[in-house]
Design an enzyme around this catalytic site. Structure first.
Site, PDB file in Angstrom:
ATOM      1  N   CYS A   1      55.205 -32.412-102.341  1.00  0.00           N
ATOM      2  CA  CYS A   1      56.664 -32.235-102.774  1.00  0.00           C
ATOM      3  C   CYS A   1      56.984 -30.805-102.574  1.00  0.00           C
ATOM      4  O   CYS A   1      58.196 -30.537-102.604  1.00  0.00           O
ATOM      5  CB  CYS A   1      56.733 -32.934-104.072  1.00  0.00           C
ATOM      6  SG  CYS A   1      55.725 -32.356-105.225  1.00  0.00           S
ATOM      7  N   HIS A   2      56.243 -29.927-102.566  1.00  0.00           N
ATOM      8  CA  HIS A   2      56.522 -28.527-102.324  1.00  0.00           C
ATOM      9  C   HIS A   2      57.126 -28.211-101.030  1.00  0.00           C
ATOM     10  O   HIS A   2      58.102 -27.325-100.851  1.00  0.00           O
ATOM     11  CB  HIS A   2      55.234 -27.445-102.593  1.00  0.00           C
ATOM     12  CG  HIS A   2      54.227 -27.583-101.883  1.00  0.00           C
ATOM     13  ND1 HIS A   2      53.222 -28.635-101.786  1.00  0.00           N
ATOM     14  CD2 HIS A   2      53.959 -27.009-100.298  1.00  0.00           C
ATOM     15  CE1 HIS A   2      52.463 -28.587-100.675  1.00  0.00           C
ATOM     16  NE2 HIS A   2      52.746 -27.654 -99.954  1.00  0.00           N
TER      17      HIS A   2
ATOM     18  N   GLU B   1      51.211 -22.297 -96.513  1.00  0.00           N
ATOM     19  CA  GLU B   1      51.361 -22.875 -95.369  1.00  0.00           C
ATOM     20  C   GLU B   1      51.953 -22.022 -94.304  1.00  0.00           C
ATOM     21  O   GLU B   1      52.588 -22.632 -93.249  1.00  0.00           O
ATOM     22  CB  GLU B   1      52.022 -24.048 -95.885  1.00  0.00           C
ATOM     23  CG  GLU B   1      51.209 -25.101 -96.440  1.00  0.00           C
ATOM     24  CD  GLU B   1      51.674 -26.490 -96.804  1.00  0.00           C
ATOM     25  OE1 GLU B   1      52.647 -26.890 -95.997  1.00  0.00           O
ATOM     26  OE2 GLU B   1      51.350 -27.201 -97.366  1.00  0.00           O
TER      27      GLU B   1
END
Length: 187
Positions: free
Chosen positions: A152-153, A179
Site C-alpha cells: 500500500c506504500h 524501491e
C-alpha cells in the site's frame, strides 16, 4: 503452551523482526501470512496478538528465532526485500482480516502494481470498477492487514502527493526510496 509443542487446533505463529523501518510483527496461519504490523514495540505486540487470537479463534505461538515454521519464508523474503534482492513477494496470504471492497482493492494492488512503481488512489479505484471511489481506496489502504507485502506504500495521491500511510509518512518515503521511486534521503 510449550513453544516446542505443535498446536492441534486453529493456531497462528508470530514473531517480531528487525527491519530498516523498525520492528515488524509478522503473524501467519497455516493458510498464509495474515498480519504485518509496523512499530512493533512490546505494548503494540501484546494488543495485536490478543486481537488476532480473538478474531481468528486461534492459539498464538512464538517460536524461538530460527525455529519458525509458518514464518520461515516470510522472514527470509522480508530480509531479501530490505537487502534489495527481492522485488516480488511470493507468499501464501491469509486474507481473512479483509473483506468486500477493501479486499478487492488490496488484491488488485497486489496483482497489478509492481516493485518500483506507484498508482494513484483514483486510478486504483477505476481498476476495480469504481471510478470516483478514491477516498474508499484510501480507507482500504488504511485497513491493509498486510502492508509491505501487499504494498500500500505504492499508492499515492493523483496529483503527485505522497498521501498518507498507516506506518507513517516517513516510513512510506523510506519504502519508496528503497524501491527507487523517490531519492534516498540525504540524512
Amino acid at each position: 503452551m510449550d513453544t516446542t509443542e505443535r498446536p492441534r487446533g486453529p493456531h497462528l505463529e508470530w514473531t517480531v523482526v528487525a527491519s530498516d523501518i523498525g520492528p515488524l510483527l509478522l503473524a501467519a496461519t497455516p493458510e498464509g501470512l495474515v498480519r504485518v504490523e509496523f512499530h512493533a514495540g512490546p505494548d503494540r505486540v501484546e494488543r495485536m496478538i490478543g486481537a488476532l487470537t480473538s478474531r481468528l479463534g486461534a492459539d498464538a505461538r512464538r517460536p524461538e528465532r530460527g525455529e519458525e515454521v509458518l514464518l520461515a519464508e516470510p522472514v527470509r523474503q522480508l530480509s531479501a526485500y530490505f537487502e534489495g534482492s527481492l522485488r516480488r513477494f511470493e507468499l501464501p496470504l491469509d486474507w481473512r482480516l479483509s473483506s468486500g471492497f477493501n479486499r478487492t482493492v488490496l488484491q488488485e494492488l497486489n496483482r497489478s502494481v509492481p516493485y518500483g512503481s506507484v498508482v494513484g488512489y483514483g486510478e486504483l479505484a477505476a481498476r476495480v470498477g469504481q471510478p470516483g471511489a478514491a477516498q474508499a481506496v484510501g480507507h482500504a489502504m488504511g485497513s491493509n492487514p498486510l502492508p509491505l507485502v501487499v504494498a500500500c506504500h505504492r499508492v499515492v495521491e493523483n496529483d503527485g502527493g505522497i498521501g498518507g500511510f498507516g506506518g507513517g509518512v516517513e516510513t512510506k518515503r523510506a519504502l519508496l526510496a528503497l524501491e527507487g521511486v523517490l531519492p534516498q534521503p540525504l540524512f
